[in-house]
Enzyme design. Structure first.
Site, PDB file in Angstrom:
ATOM      1  N   ASP A   1       0.689  -1.058   0.103  1.00 18.75           N
ATOM      2  CA  ASP A   1       0.250   0.401   0.490  1.00 18.75           C
ATOM      3  C   ASP A   1       1.265   1.255  -0.245  1.00 18.75           C
ATOM      4  O   ASP A   1       1.774   0.988   0.993  1.00 18.75           O
ATOM      5  CB  ASP A   1      -1.091  -0.345   1.297  1.00 18.75           C
ATOM      6  CG  ASP A   1      -2.237  -1.111   0.668  1.00 18.75           C
ATOM      7  OD1 ASP A   1      -3.173  -0.791   0.201  1.00 18.75           O
ATOM      8  OD2 ASP A   1      -1.826  -2.386   1.674  1.00 18.75           O
ATOM      9  N   THR A   2       0.717   2.363  -0.597  1.00 16.85           N
ATOM     10  CA  THR A   2       1.601   3.196  -0.966  1.00 16.85           C
ATOM     11  C   THR A   2       0.233   4.849  -1.838  1.00 16.85           C
ATOM     12  O   THR A   2      -0.653   3.862  -2.462  1.00 16.85           O
ATOM     13  CB  THR A   2       2.164   2.602  -2.607  1.00 16.85           C
ATOM     14  OG1 THR A   2       3.156   1.269  -1.926  1.00 16.85           O
ATOM     15  CG2 THR A   2       3.262   3.829  -2.610  1.00 16.85           C
TER      16      THR A   2
END
Length: 528
Positions: free
Chosen positions: A349-350
């Site tokens: 998750d970015t």
């Protein structure tokens, strides 16, 4: 032009500036910063700080960042590596002696020292126009007063409930009432707000020294980590030379190793020998060529990429035309390759941020804590969720990505920048862990080979080769799926949509900007 009778969104068009992020509050904060006289770098750091609050599963001040920056619209691309390092005591032998066969995905041994705050402070000092207190103010507001949880954030938040419950401090902050917040709930992070106030007042020293650092190091040591106060105090990011290739009349720029950016460049070099523009953009042949180029590039990523301060990486040889010819010769247009090792690619998750301002300063900015909620380790007094980038290291002493004291792990998060004819034309990025090189290439070839605008290019169906299977989103045409099967690909539907991205395209002749934000996330592009 899109068919307005179908669901979708138009690109955002403006003359002054555009900010595109994966969260509405982040985009708005960036636009307000630009309207208050700030520049693209001010806006990007402000947006990243907000996302560290309102997208806590994806990013935060306990993570890392990478930045590509073109000041005043010029084609010279500045690159900043804001990734953190392993503790000075971390060695392959130490972990092997303790019975580890690989680095864990969570807990203290997954933690590298966060590099984001050092990067933000350095970049703001070198290229910003606002104070640290000014750019952190919106994030402090949302952490202290609360923010509404958006739908994609809630979707991501629900999955790691079990992991978060393993740490009492993580559970207290991120599982209020014992469960993950739902879309529409209001969430607050008062400990993080207090920490951001300290950083706003004291700068990088407020994070890497003093009470904030003591809290993080003490918690890591309680859990058996090797981190010391000296490891935190010594953290420094670096300006580095980007790596680049030509594709379709553009120069495409990426971060050098320890970053996986050259994986996308390898893919582009291979695909440059095929005339993609004559194919159906959503057809089996185009997707097959992309898949096979990716499999070759990822194989080489895992063979060669490591921290260049510690190991040599043959970047020039890997990006040579001769090497691309050799790789291209391995591809059969009608059959999937069977001689390549399967690569298990980590999800993550970015957040990615793309901004161009009135002076045409262009910033491509990516910030992450890696897996959802990183390591799951939280500073009990500071509210800082620490990343798990250390889990990317290998425990094979002969591998380029083997853990070592002060070494940076191979990194998945990768900002992109396109230039042409001596000017910047587009900061861009696609999030999604191992998917990111695929995402960069798919976006670029959609635009360069198939003439799509940035929003169409982000909206388009995606596929990804992962662990022996081709993940195909639901909107990939049935005939394309069948064509891939005939070529020997095993097809599956991904649980999550593949990645999420942003881009801002500069039209120098018209004096306009065109921005786009991926519908797979909650975000948007806004202009002024």
């Amino acid at each position: 032009m899109r068919d307005f009778q179908f669901p979708g969104r138009s690109p955002v068009r403006a003359t002054e500036a555009i900010a595109a992020t994966s969260h509405p509050l982040s985009t708005l904060a960036a636009i307000e910063m630009l309207r208050a006289g700030g520049n693209a770098m001010d806006g990007a750091i402000c947006a990243a700080a907000v996302q560290g609050v309102v997208e806590p599963q994806s990013t935060g001040i306990g993570g890392d960042c990478f930045v590509l920056y073109c000041p005043k619209g010029q084609s010279q691309v500045l690159a900043f590596n804001g990734s953190g390092r392993a503790p000075a005591a971390a060695t392959v032998d130490w972990y092997r002696d303790k019975g580890f066969n690989e680095l864990p995905k969570q807990g203290p041994h997954a933690v590298t020292v966060p590099g984001a705050i050092d990067a933000w402070c350095r970049l703001l000092e070198d290229h910003g126009s606002k104070t640290l207190a000014e750019v952190l103010a919106p994030a402090i507001h949302y952490a202290e007063n609360g923010y509404v949880v958006h739908d994609r954030v809630a979707f991501d938040w629900a999955e790691p409930e079990t992991d978060l419950s393993a740490d009492e401090h993580a559970a207290r902050i991120f599982l209020p009432g014992g469960v993950a917040p739902k879309a529409g709930d209001v969430h607050k992070q008062p400990e993080l707000a207090a920490t951001l106030r300290v950083i706003a007042k004291q700068g990088r020293a407020g994070f890497y020294e003093g009470a904030v650092a003591v809290d993080m190091v003490r918690r890591l040591k309680e859990l058996g980590g090797l981190h010391t106060a000296e490891d935190f105090a010594a953290t420094r990011g670096d300006y580095v030379a980007p790596v680049s290739v030509s594709y379709g009349g553009h120069e495409i720029h990426q971060m050098p190793p320890n970053n996986q950016g050259l994986t996308a460049l390898l893919m582009l070099n291979v695909l440059s020998g095929f005339k993609l523009g004559g194919l159906d953009p959503n057809g089996a042949e185009r997707l097959h060529l992309e898949i096979e180029a990716g499999r070759l590039a990822y194989r080489d990523r895992d063979r060669f990429v490591g921290d260049q301060d510690h190991v040599p990486v043959p970047v020039r040889a890997l990006l040579s035309a001769a090497y691309a010819d050799r790789l291209r010769a391995e591809i059969d247009r009608e059959r999937a390759m069977t001689h390549l090792p399967d690569v298990q690619l980590p999800g993550s998750d970015t957040v990615y941020i793309s901004i161009v301002d009135r002076d045409r300063n262009a910033v491509s900015f990516i910030n992450s804590t890696y897996y959802s909620f990183g390591s799951g380790v939280v500073g009990p007094k500071t509210g800082v969720m620490l990343q798990n980038r250390g889990s990317s290291f290998r425990l094979d002493a002969g591998h380029p990505n083997a853990i070592a004291p002060g070494k940076r792990p191979m990194h998945t998060i990768m900002p992109g920048m396109a230039t042409k004819s001596g000017r910047v034309v587009m900061p861009f990025g696609v999030m999604g862990g191992g998917y990111q090189p695929f995402g960069h290439v798919h976006l670029l070839t959609n635009m360069i080979d198939f003439g799509m605008d940035p929003q169409q290019a982000l909206d388009a169906p995606r596929v990804f080769y992962n662990d022996g299977l081709v993940e195909a989103e639901r909107n990939v045409p049935t005939e394309a799926i069948e064509g891939l099967r005939r070529r020997g690909h095993a097809i599956t539907e991904p649980h999550h949509p593949l990645g999420g991205g942003q881009a801002v395209l500069i039209d120098w002749e018209k004096g306009t900007l065109t921005g786009a934000s991926d519908p797979r996330k909650d975000g948007m592009a806004l202009g002024c």
